[in-house]
Design a protein around this motif. Structure first.
Motif, PDB file in Angstrom:
ATOM      1  N   MET A 157       1.011  -1.329   0.030  1.00  0.00           N
ATOM      2  CA  MET A 157       0.203   0.069  -0.003  1.00  0.00           C
ATOM      3  C   MET A 157       0.938   1.273   0.141  1.00  0.00           C
ATOM      4  N   LYS A 158       1.992   1.142   0.570  1.00  0.00           N
ATOM      5  CA  LYS A 158       2.795   2.378   0.807  1.00  0.00           C
ATOM      6  C   LYS A 158       3.580   2.472  -0.571  1.00  0.00           C
ATOM      7  N   ALA A 159       3.817   1.588  -1.174  1.00  0.00           N
ATOM      8  CA  ALA A 159       4.586   1.454  -2.661  1.00  0.00           C
ATOM      9  C   ALA A 159       3.590   2.205  -3.487  1.00  0.00           C
ATOM     10  N   LEU A 160       2.450   1.751  -3.627  1.00  0.00           N
ATOM     11  CA  LEU A 160       1.496   2.467  -4.399  1.00  0.00           C
ATOM     12  C   LEU A 160       0.981   3.819  -4.058  1.00  0.00           C
ATOM     13  N   GLU A 161       1.155   4.151  -2.805  1.00  0.00           N
ATOM     14  CA  GLU A 161       1.124   5.689  -2.366  1.00  0.00           C
ATOM     15  C   GLU A 161       2.349   6.429  -3.314  1.00  0.00           C
ATOM     16  N   LEU A 162       3.436   6.031  -3.030  1.00  0.00           N
ATOM     17  CA  LEU A 162       4.519   6.537  -3.827  1.00  0.00           C
ATOM     18  C   LEU A 162       4.367   6.545  -5.273  1.00  0.00           C
ATOM     19  N   GLU A 184       1.989   1.600  -9.813  1.00  0.00           N
ATOM     20  CA  GLU A 184       2.705   0.812 -10.825  1.00  0.00           C
ATOM     21  C   GLU A 184       2.053  -0.628 -10.919  1.00  0.00           C
ATOM     22  N   ASP A 185       2.045  -1.122 -12.175  1.00  0.00           N
ATOM     23  CA  ASP A 185       1.309  -2.249 -12.399  1.00  0.00           C
ATOM     24  C   ASP A 185       1.732  -3.476 -11.517  1.00  0.00           C
ATOM     25  N   LYS A 186       3.125  -3.663 -11.408  1.00  0.00           N
ATOM     26  CA  LYS A 186       3.652  -4.770 -10.471  1.00  0.00           C
ATOM     27  C   LYS A 186       3.199  -4.349  -9.008  1.00  0.00           C
ATOM     28  N   ALA A 187       2.946  -3.437  -8.747  1.00  0.00           N
ATOM     29  CA  ALA A 187       2.605  -3.182  -7.208  1.00  0.00           C
ATOM     30  C   ALA A 187       1.109  -3.779  -7.122  1.00  0.00           C
ATOM     31  N   HIS A 188       0.131  -3.320  -7.952  1.00  0.00           N
ATOM     32  CA  HIS A 188      -0.990  -3.527  -8.057  1.00  0.00           C
ATOM     33  C   HIS A 188      -1.146  -5.198  -8.138  1.00  0.00           C
ATOM     34  N   CYS A 189      -0.329  -5.749  -9.173  1.00  0.00           N
ATOM     35  CA  CYS A 189      -0.370  -7.223  -9.321  1.00  0.00           C
ATOM     36  C   CYS A 189      -0.146  -7.913  -7.793  1.00  0.00           C
ATOM     37  N   LEU A 199      -3.889  -9.569  -1.208  1.00  0.00           N
ATOM     38  CA  LEU A 199      -5.359  -9.418  -0.721  1.00  0.00           C
ATOM     39  C   LEU A 199      -6.093 -11.064  -1.124  1.00  0.00           C
ATOM     40  N   LYS A 200      -5.772 -11.541  -2.332  1.00  0.00           N
ATOM     41  CA  LYS A 200      -6.329 -12.862  -2.498  1.00  0.00           C
ATOM     42  C   LYS A 200      -6.253 -13.912  -1.517  1.00  0.00           C
ATOM     43  N   ARG A 254      -6.784  -3.305 -12.084  1.00  0.00           N
ATOM     44  CA  ARG A 254      -5.871  -2.110 -12.233  1.00  0.00           C
ATOM     45  C   ARG A 254      -4.428  -2.455 -12.770  1.00  0.00           C
ATOM     46  N   ALA A 255      -4.023  -3.292 -12.430  1.00  0.00           N
ATOM     47  CA  ALA A 255      -2.755  -4.002 -12.907  1.00  0.00           C
ATOM     48  C   ALA A 255      -2.765  -4.109 -14.621  1.00  0.00           C
ATOM     49  N   LEU A 256      -4.041  -4.738 -14.999  1.00  0.00           N
ATOM     50  CA  LEU A 256      -4.148  -5.114 -16.297  1.00  0.00           C
ATOM     51  C   LEU A 256      -4.143  -3.772 -17.105  1.00  0.00           C
ATOM     52  N   VAL A 257      -4.631  -2.694 -16.580  1.00  0.00           N
ATOM     53  CA  VAL A 257      -4.810  -1.509 -17.406  1.00  0.00           C
ATOM     54  C   VAL A 257      -3.325  -1.008 -17.908  1.00  0.00           C
TER      55      VAL A 257
END
Length: 851
Positions: free
Chosen positions: A92-97, A100-105, A111-112, A126-129
């Motif tokens: 979550m911190k990485a996504l805030e900074l 990027e696709d890898k972080a979403h994936c 989460l799964k 979102r990663a697929l976008v």
């Protein structure tokens, strides 16, 4: 820069051993760079040195807290060690900074694994976008959607689950779990549609039931239960050809599906192919030897094509009863032979016990729960199975595995679209706990109040018999068990006793209503029972064991079953002997085969003293006719004789096709040929099917009858419409060796006299008994086929007499003993008293009501 780029490419390709020396060489030059620390961490992590890798990620993050790859590296280590909360926080911190696709994936993976499937799907999407061609992201998304689909389906949202499985396959078309689960879901969806159809059918909504079955077949074309159920429905509606195709497909889909063979037998019976029906019932029993429905349907079918005294018929009934009786433990002991009285004491009784038999009959099925429903014809039955896939249980209550139980059904013996006398089926059951009540063999119960408390008068008898004489004085408790207390053929004959018993004459009656179907007539009958001081008990949902205990608890002295081997019967109750005296009456033209049933009610015409037909029960010949008819309240007025307008005589019959055997067709053809210009009108359910009509017409053509002389009509929807159809008939023709019952009474009530032929067995003689009860109709009873034709010729030529008879027949019938319910029931009550005194061993010298 060129060296860093090469090292990064080597790490991305997995060549970390080659990349590590290059990274370490770059790190020799100051200052400390977080990108090199994180890249070395990736190398060490890939080589299995997780602690050193984690230390480098943390050092890189310390140098530059905003450097995303270092934080993602630390999150990866947290995840590998099962520290999902720490991993989630890092992602979550990485996504805030920097999203990027890898972080979403990666966040989706975390989460799964935490069970947050909807959030994981969102991350993967979102990663697929940002990486629309990434097979990794697509595969992860397919996995998450599949798991979400399973969770959604388990919550009862089947269609939403199917949509999620289909969406998963759009990202990963060959994902095995999604393919398998989608297949299971489709099966369950088909079962759900199928089971909805069963419910609609039980509610009488055949249109919606058919739509559900069709939807289930569209989902799963080879689903045997839905194919079977729709075949049953089409049989009910007279769509014989379509029904045969579906039932055949059910067997092709599941060759061991025994119920489908039973239902094909019902269909064959409906169209008059009784010998073929017997073969189908036999095949069902080969697959499921304990199938109660098929075994009882087979017994019934034997009555259509064999004389009642034939050994194959008598022996089959006795052997069925012998095997069936083994499955039950009687509550009360057998009736003692020592209680028998001389014939002068019991003038109505004739001892007719069956001899040992040599013909084998398959064993019957024990009490089962059933979902099914009834097929439309008088004496047979069919099953209506439901579906449940991927389970091994064999059940008949909303289950899909082909099971050995089948449900049978009955419909009009006449042309009305209503059930009639006949057919066998499984018993509906539900949880019902009835406390057993200890009582003596006399049938008295500890819970029952005195006769005075019941408002029931006692009788003054002779003094013979001591204590038993006082027991014989008391009010009798007579129980009736029937599933046919609605607009059903049996109800027209059950109404008299149910409505006219009197506690003032010493009889308290209790009715155990086992109806699967209820209608306005059910309520009217209940009102009549209660108005006469009787008790009405709803017993449809009781298992046979529980119903037997209830009868026992109620202290019933004489228990009368009105069904025999016909639809929804409760012969299991009778097998448990909950009452000291047990009787079979009205619903079946032959023996039940049960030794626990002491008596069978009949009369001297139906079962003359010279009869060679044998019964397990002892025959009790009621005074006059053994039936009392209560006409339909919906009957229209009698119409004028149609021959007066037509200029020709119209013969007809509304009996079911199973009774119209080849011998009957030949005889009727002789009648038509002997009466020039005459016509024949028949009304039956299968005549809604062009194929069935054509087949029947071919049989008449073979006997020299042209098609223009015959009208083949389907069933009428309502009783009033059915009875109104007699307006086109001048003379009714009866069948043999299984004569009409309700059909004959309805014909007479509508002013249409009936030509019948007496025979040597009960089923053959019922119409003759009915005509004798009306009186003045002796010349309508033939003793042979030649006389049958001669009577038809004679009466067809006497138009004036037909006009007169038509105008007075209803009034004559209503004034006769055939419809004299009060007198009939008083006589019946005297017979009950005789039987009770016989049970007690008391000589009945005088019966006098105490005021």
């Amino acid at each position: 820069d060129r060296l860093l780029k090469l090292a990064t490419q080597l790490v991305d390709r997995g060549s970390v051993a080659e990349a590590l020396p290059l990274v370490e060489r770059l790190m020799l030059a100051p200052p400390s760079r977080p990108d090199l620390m994180a890249l070395k961490g990736r190398c060490l992590e890939a080589m299995g040195n997780t602690p050193a890798a984690f230390a480098l990620y943390m050092s890189a993050a310390h140098v530059d807290p905003t450097y995303g790859p270092a934080i993602l590296g630390a999150a990866s280590v947290y995840k590998s060690k099962g520290l999902l909360d720490d991993a989630l926080a890092a992602y979550m911190k990485a996504l805030e900074l920097e999203p990027e696709d890898k972080a979403h994936c990666n966040l989706g993976v975390i989460l799964k694994e935490r069970g947050q499937l909807e959030e994981a799907v969102g991350c993967y999407e979102r990663a697929l976008v940002g990486a629309p061609v990434s097979s990794l992201v697509k595969n992860n998304l397919a996995i998450a959607l599949t798991e979400l689909g399973t969770k959604t389906k388990s919550e009862g949202r089947l269609l939403e689950g199917i949509a999620l499985y289909e969406k998963a396959l759009s990202y990963h078309p060959q994902y095995p779990d999604a393919l398998y689960n989608l297949g299971v879901a489709f099966v369950e969806h088909g079962e759900a549609r199928n089971n909805m159809g069963v419910i609609y059918k039980e509610q009488g909504n055949l249109d919606l039931a058919g739509q559900c079955y069709l939807a289930a077949i569209n989902i799963r074309p080879n689903f045997p239960q839905s194919l079977n159920n729709l075949g049953v429905l089409y049989t009910l509606q007279g769509m014989a050809q379509e029904a045969l195709s579906l039932l055949t497909a059910a067997i092709q889909s599941c060759p061991t599906y025994s119920e489908a063979y039973n239902n094909i037998g019902v269909l064959q019976r409906d169209v008059g192919a009784v010998a073929d029906a017997i073969e189908s019932y036999t095949r069902c029993l080969e697959l499921a030897p304990m199938a109660r429905n098929a075994s009882q349907n087979r017994l019934l079918a034997l009555n259509y094509i064999h004389q009642g005294e034939d050994a194959i018929v008598c022996n089959a009934h006795e052997e069925w009863g012998h095997e069936f009786q083994k499955m039950f433990t009687p509550i009360l002991p057998p009736r003692s032979n020592s209680s028998s009285l001389p014939a002068t004491a019991s003038p109505h009784m004739s001892h007719m016990r069956v001899k040992s038999s040599t013909v084998s009959t398959p064993i019957c099925e024990a009490v089962r729960s059933s979902s099914n429903t009834s097929l439309g014809s008088p004496e047979d039955a069919s099953s209506d199975q439901t579906g449940q896939e991927l389970q091994g249980t064999q059940s008949t209550d909303l289950s899909g595995s082909p099971s050995p139980a089948a449900e049978n059904g009955a419909a009009a013996e006449n042309g009305a679209a209503k059930p009639s006398m006949g057919s066998s089926t499984s018993d509906l059951s539900s949880e019902c706990h009835v406390k057993s009540c200890k009582m003596g063999h006399s049938g008295a119960t500890a819970n029952r109040g005195s006769d005075e408390e019941d408002g029931c008068s006692s009788y003054q008898l002779g003094t013979e018999g001591g204590h038993n004489s006082s027991r014989a004085n008391r009010c009798l408790r007579v129980g009736y068990i029937s599933p046919d207390l609605y607009t059903h053929s049996v109800s027209y004959f059950a109404e008299a006793p149910l409505s006219h018993h009197s506690k003032q004459r010493g009889v308290q009656h209790i009715v155990y209503c086992c109806n699967v179907i209820t209608d306005a007539k059910t309520q009217r009958l209940r009102n009549s029972v209660e108005a006469a001081g009787g008790i009405w008990r709803e017993a449809c949902k009781l298992k046979e064991e529980d119903l037997a205990q209830l009868v026992h608890q109620d202290g019933i002295d004489i228990l009368v079953e009105l069904t025999g081997h016909t639809a929804n019967n409760r012969l299991g109750v009778m097998a448990m002997r909950p009452a000291p005296v047990q009787v079979s009456w009205i619903g079946y033209p032959n023996s039940t085969g049960l030794s626990t049933i002491d008596y069978r009610f009949t009369d001297e015409i139906c079962d003359p003293h010279t009869t060679k037909q044998t019964f397990v029960e002892e025959l009790v010949r009621l005074p006059n006719c053994f039936l009392c008819y209560t006409p339909s309240a919906d009957a229209p007025a009698v119409s004028p004789l149609p021959a007066m307008v037509n200029g020709y005589v119209t013969f007809g019959s509304f009996n079911n096709l199973a009774k119209i055997t080849k011998e009957v067709i030949k005889l009727w053809a002789r009648v038509l040929l002997a009466v020039p210009g005459s016509r024949l009108v028949l009304k039956n359910k299968p005549f809604a099917c062009p194929t069935a009509k054509a087949h029947f017409m071919q049989q008449l053509n073979a006997e020299g009858i042209d098609a223009w002389r015959v009208d083949l009509m389907p069933l009428a929807a309502a009783t009033t419409d059915h009875l109104a159809t007699y307006s086109i008939m001048d003379i009714s023709l009866d069948t043999f060796p299984y004569a009409g019952t309700t059909t004959t009474c309805e014909s007479l009530y509508m002013g249409v006299p009936c030509i019948t032929m007496s025979g040597s067995c009960h089923a053959h003689n019922v119409s003759a008994s009915l005509l004798a009860a009306v009186g003045g109709l002796d010349e309508w009873v033939a003793g042979s086929e030649d006389e049958y034709v001669a009577l038809a010729v004679r009466h067809a030529a006497r138009i004036a007499e037909l006009v007169e008879l038509r105008s007075e027949l209803r009034h004559r019938m209503l004034a006769s003993r055939m419809c004299d319910a009060p007198s009939f029931v008083e006589g019946l009550e005297r017979v009950y008293r005789d039987l009770w005194c016989r049970h007690l061993g008391v000589q009945l010298s005088q019966v006098k009501l105490e005021g």
